[in-house]
Scaffold this motif. Sequence first.
Motif, PDB file in Angstrom:
ATOM      1  N   SER A 174      -7.788  -0.727   5.318  1.00 49.86           N
ATOM      2  CA  SER A 174      -6.711  -1.318   4.540  1.00 49.86           C
ATOM      3  C   SER A 174      -5.418  -0.626   4.970  1.00 49.86           C
ATOM      4  CB  SER A 174      -6.999  -1.146   3.040  1.00 49.86           C
ATOM      5  OG  SER A 174      -5.981  -1.719   2.261  1.00 49.86           O
ATOM      6  N   SER A 175      -4.496  -0.430   4.060  1.00 52.52           N
ATOM      7  CA  SER A 175      -3.220   0.209   4.380  1.00 52.52           C
ATOM      8  C   SER A 175      -2.529   0.561   3.071  1.00 52.52           C
ATOM      9  CB  SER A 175      -2.337  -0.736   5.199  1.00 52.52           C
ATOM     10  OG  SER A 175      -1.013  -0.265   5.271  1.00 52.52           O
ATOM     11  N   ILE A 176      -1.640   1.534   3.133  1.00 52.40           N
ATOM     12  CA  ILE A 176      -0.849   1.815   1.940  1.00 52.40           C
ATOM     13  C   ILE A 176       0.237   0.763   1.727  1.00 52.40           C
ATOM     14  CG2 ILE A 176      -1.278   4.293   2.066  1.00 52.40           C
ATOM     15  CD1 ILE A 176       1.709   4.564   3.010  1.00 52.40           C
ATOM     16  N   ALA A 177       0.350  -0.206   2.649  1.00 53.23           N
ATOM     17  CA  ALA A 177       1.417  -1.217   2.550  1.00 53.23           C
ATOM     18  C   ALA A 177       1.371  -1.944   1.214  1.00 53.23           C
ATOM     19  CB  ALA A 177       1.294  -2.219   3.699  1.00 53.23           C
ATOM     20  N   TYR A 178       0.169  -2.313   0.758  1.00 55.19           N
ATOM     21  CA  TYR A 178       0.079  -3.058  -0.497  1.00 55.19           C
ATOM     22  C   TYR A 178       0.314  -2.143  -1.705  1.00 55.19           C
ATOM     23  CZ  TYR A 178      -4.483  -1.360  -2.116  1.00 55.19           C
ATOM     24  OH  TYR A 178      -5.508  -0.590  -2.593  1.00 55.19           O
ATOM     25  N   MET A 179      -0.013  -0.869  -1.571  1.00 60.62           N
ATOM     26  CA  MET A 179       0.201   0.066  -2.677  1.00 60.62           C
ATOM     27  C   MET A 179       1.680   0.316  -2.925  1.00 60.62           C
ATOM     28  SD  MET A 179      -2.554   3.033  -1.738  1.00 60.62           S
ATOM     29  CE  MET A 179      -4.257   2.659  -1.354  1.00 60.62           C
ATOM     30  N   MET A 180       2.435   0.368  -1.836  1.00 66.52           N
ATOM     31  CA  MET A 180       3.846   0.735  -1.912  1.00 66.52           C
ATOM     32  C   MET A 180       4.765  -0.466  -2.081  1.00 66.52           C
ATOM     33  SD  MET A 180       3.294   3.864  -1.752  1.00 66.52           S
ATOM     34  CE  MET A 180       4.997   4.386  -1.854  1.00 66.52           C
ATOM     35  N   ILE A 200     -10.512   2.583   3.872  1.00 63.48           N
ATOM     36  CA  ILE A 200      -9.612   3.672   4.221  1.00 63.48           C
ATOM     37  C   ILE A 200      -8.217   3.081   4.350  1.00 63.48           C
ATOM     38  CG2 ILE A 200     -10.052   3.473   6.716  1.00 63.48           C
ATOM     39  CD1 ILE A 200      -9.831   6.618   6.704  1.00 63.48           C
ATOM     40  N   ALA A 201      -7.254   3.748   3.763  1.00 68.03           N
ATOM     41  CA  ALA A 201      -5.876   3.237   3.723  1.00 68.03           C
ATOM     42  C   ALA A 201      -4.953   4.226   4.435  1.00 68.03           C
ATOM     43  CB  ALA A 201      -5.425   3.025   2.282  1.00 68.03           C
ATOM     44  N   PRO A 202      -4.750   4.041   5.734  1.00 63.17           N
ATOM     45  CA  PRO A 202      -3.839   4.937   6.450  1.00 63.17           C
ATOM     46  C   PRO A 202      -2.383   4.688   6.067  1.00 63.17           C
ATOM     47  CG  PRO A 202      -5.350   3.796   7.944  1.00 63.17           C
ATOM     48  CD  PRO A 202      -5.394   3.090   6.632  1.00 63.17           C
ATOM     49  N   GLY A 203      -1.598   5.710   6.280  1.00 58.99           N
ATOM     50  CA  GLY A 203      -0.155   5.543   6.214  1.00 58.99           C
ATOM     51  C   GLY A 203       0.360   5.090   7.572  1.00 58.99           C
ATOM     52  N   TRP A 204       1.560   5.537   7.919  1.00 58.97           N
ATOM     53  CA  TRP A 204       2.149   5.112   9.194  1.00 58.97           C
ATOM     54  C   TRP A 204       1.614   5.993  10.304  1.00 58.97           C
ATOM     55  CZ3 TRP A 204       8.102   4.354  10.305  1.00 58.97           C
ATOM     56  CH2 TRP A 204       8.236   3.473  11.400  1.00 58.97           C
ATOM     57  N   VAL A 235     -12.968   8.709   8.632  1.00 59.61           N
ATOM     58  CA  VAL A 235     -13.894   7.594   8.872  1.00 59.61           C
ATOM     59  C   VAL A 235     -15.300   8.118   9.134  1.00 59.61           C
ATOM     60  CG1 VAL A 235     -14.449   5.661  10.395  1.00 59.61           C
ATOM     61  CG2 VAL A 235     -12.093   6.025   9.656  1.00 59.61           C
ATOM     62  N   LEU A 236     -15.424   9.169   9.920  1.00 61.18           N
ATOM     63  CA  LEU A 236     -16.734   9.765  10.158  1.00 61.18           C
ATOM     64  C   LEU A 236     -17.366  10.208   8.845  1.00 61.18           C
ATOM     65  CD1 LEU A 236     -15.965  11.975  13.307  1.00 61.18           C
ATOM     66  CD2 LEU A 236     -17.141   9.765  13.266  1.00 61.18           C
ATOM     67  N   PHE A 237     -16.574  10.780   7.971  1.00 60.14           N
ATOM     68  CA  PHE A 237     -17.060  11.209   6.660  1.00 60.14           C
ATOM     69  C   PHE A 237     -17.600  10.030   5.855  1.00 60.14           C
ATOM     70  CE2 PHE A 237     -15.703  11.576   2.146  1.00 60.14           C
ATOM     71  CZ  PHE A 237     -16.631  12.523   1.718  1.00 60.14           C
ATOM     72  N   LEU A 238     -16.839   8.922   5.835  1.00 56.51           N
ATOM     73  CA  LEU A 238     -17.280   7.748   5.078  1.00 56.51           C
ATOM     74  C   LEU A 238     -18.504   7.095   5.705  1.00 56.51           C
ATOM     75  CD1 LEU A 238     -13.874   6.063   4.158  1.00 56.51           C
ATOM     76  CD2 LEU A 238     -15.405   7.338   2.636  1.00 56.51           C
ATOM     77  N   LEU A 277      -9.977   5.460   0.407  1.00 60.25           N
ATOM     78  CA  LEU A 277      -9.541   6.808   0.771  1.00 60.25           C
ATOM     79  C   LEU A 277      -8.184   6.711   1.455  1.00 60.25           C
ATOM     80  CD1 LEU A 277     -10.450   9.784   0.848  1.00 60.25           C
ATOM     81  CD2 LEU A 277     -11.495   9.315   3.064  1.00 60.25           C
ATOM     82  N   VAL A 278      -7.173   7.268   0.831  1.00 64.59           N
ATOM     83  CA  VAL A 278      -5.816   7.201   1.352  1.00 64.59           C
ATOM     84  C   VAL A 278      -5.565   8.369   2.296  1.00 64.59           C
ATOM     85  CG1 VAL A 278      -3.359   7.227   0.769  1.00 64.59           C
ATOM     86  CG2 VAL A 278      -5.001   6.046  -0.726  1.00 64.59           C
ATOM     87  N   VAL A 279      -5.127   8.061   3.517  1.00 65.84           N
ATOM     88  CA  VAL A 279      -4.827   9.096   4.519  1.00 65.84           C
ATOM     89  C   VAL A 279      -3.418   8.798   5.025  1.00 65.84           C
ATOM     90  CG1 VAL A 279      -5.597  10.241   6.624  1.00 65.84           C
ATOM     91  CG2 VAL A 279      -7.279   9.103   5.161  1.00 65.84           C
ATOM     92  N   ASP A 280      -2.423   9.312   4.316  1.00 72.95           N
ATOM     93  CA  ASP A 280      -1.041   8.896   4.608  1.00 72.95           C
ATOM     94  C   ASP A 280      -0.045  10.056   4.624  1.00 72.95           C
ATOM     95  OD1 ASP A 280      -0.848   9.561   1.925  1.00 72.95           O
ATOM     96  OD2 ASP A 280       0.227   7.734   1.363  1.00 72.95           O
ATOM     97  N   GLY A 281      -0.537  11.282   4.625  1.00 70.06           N
ATOM     98  CA  GLY A 281       0.389  12.416   4.604  1.00 70.06           C
ATOM     99  C   GLY A 281       1.029  12.638   3.264  1.00 70.06           C
ATOM    100  N   GLY A 282       0.591  11.881   2.259  1.00 68.24           N
ATOM    101  CA  GLY A 282       1.117  12.084   0.908  1.00 68.24           C
ATOM    102  C   GLY A 282       2.308  11.222   0.563  1.00 68.24           C
ATOM    103  N   VAL A 283       2.295   9.946   1.011  1.00 65.22           N
ATOM    104  CA  VAL A 283       3.341   9.007   0.621  1.00 65.22           C
ATOM    105  C   VAL A 283       3.004   8.349  -0.718  1.00 65.22           C
ATOM    106  CG1 VAL A 283       4.570   6.892   1.207  1.00 65.22           C
ATOM    107  CG2 VAL A 283       4.038   8.541   2.982  1.00 65.22           C
ATOM    108  N   ALA A 284       1.814   7.770  -0.789  1.00 68.14           N
ATOM    109  CA  ALA A 284       1.450   7.026  -1.999  1.00 68.14           C
ATOM    110  C   ALA A 284       1.425   7.919  -3.238  1.00 68.14           C
ATOM    111  CB  ALA A 284       0.085   6.360  -1.819  1.00 68.14           C
TER     112      ALA A 284
END
Length: 254
Positions: free
Chosen positions: A144-150, A186-190, A228-231, A244-251
């Motif tokens: 997924s992406s943090i795009a929809y969250m933000m 998994i929801a990556p940031g940029w 991803v390996l963890f999941l 799982l959000v992986v975005d450096g702490g934006v969301a």
Amino acid sequence: MPAMFPDLKDTSVFITGGGSGIGAALTEGFMAQGSKVAFVQRTDAAAFCDQMERKHGSRPFFIPCDITEIPALKRAMDEAAEMNGPITVLVNNAANDQRHDTEKVTEEFWDWCQAVNLKAYFFACQHAIAGMRLAGGGSIVNFSSIAYMMGAAGFPGYAAANSGINGLTRSLAREFGPDGIRVNAIAPGWVLTKRQKDLWATPEKLAAHIERQCLKRELAPADIVDPVLFLASQASAAMTGQSLVVDGGVAVTG
């Protein structure tokens, strides 16, 4: 080097878009675990496969495929299962974040956007279920992406698909949990892939985005591999229906 998850050795893994960007990092990450990796993408990935073979002593199984062609996607998954054994890890990674103006979107563009970013995910999951059930379980990781969250502007079709992926993930997790099949997102940031650098990441935009992050650095494809390996592994055996959000702490900061 990625973290090591011994249960992933010899696991049959199928990745969409696995020859470039984040997908290429994922392919290499699973190969480093000793997994049997098959992947699809539209563009030729022979050179990448050559590189992986030289580096790891084994070759990922590349199948040219446009994931919007659902019959072709299903055939590719069948080929991968025949080559590597039943797919027990599916990573729906391929996506297209083409920017678009809401007032100029046509029905054709909207349908294409959903076909790439959501429809293919559903049908890949659907096609993987039977083999995972027979194998006694499996793990699906949907990007997924943090795009929809933000509430990010500039690509509403993409953001809508990302939100849909979150709902799809939760629904499938509930439906197929009794079969031992876990479904997480998994929801990556940029993440600064070559595509992002070439098309969108101007110095000004990148600086503004990093300012919003808790961690003040660029995110690279390698940052997404270990999550991803963890999941995919039994390290997350009690996790399903999660994002799982992986975005450096934006969301987390808004």
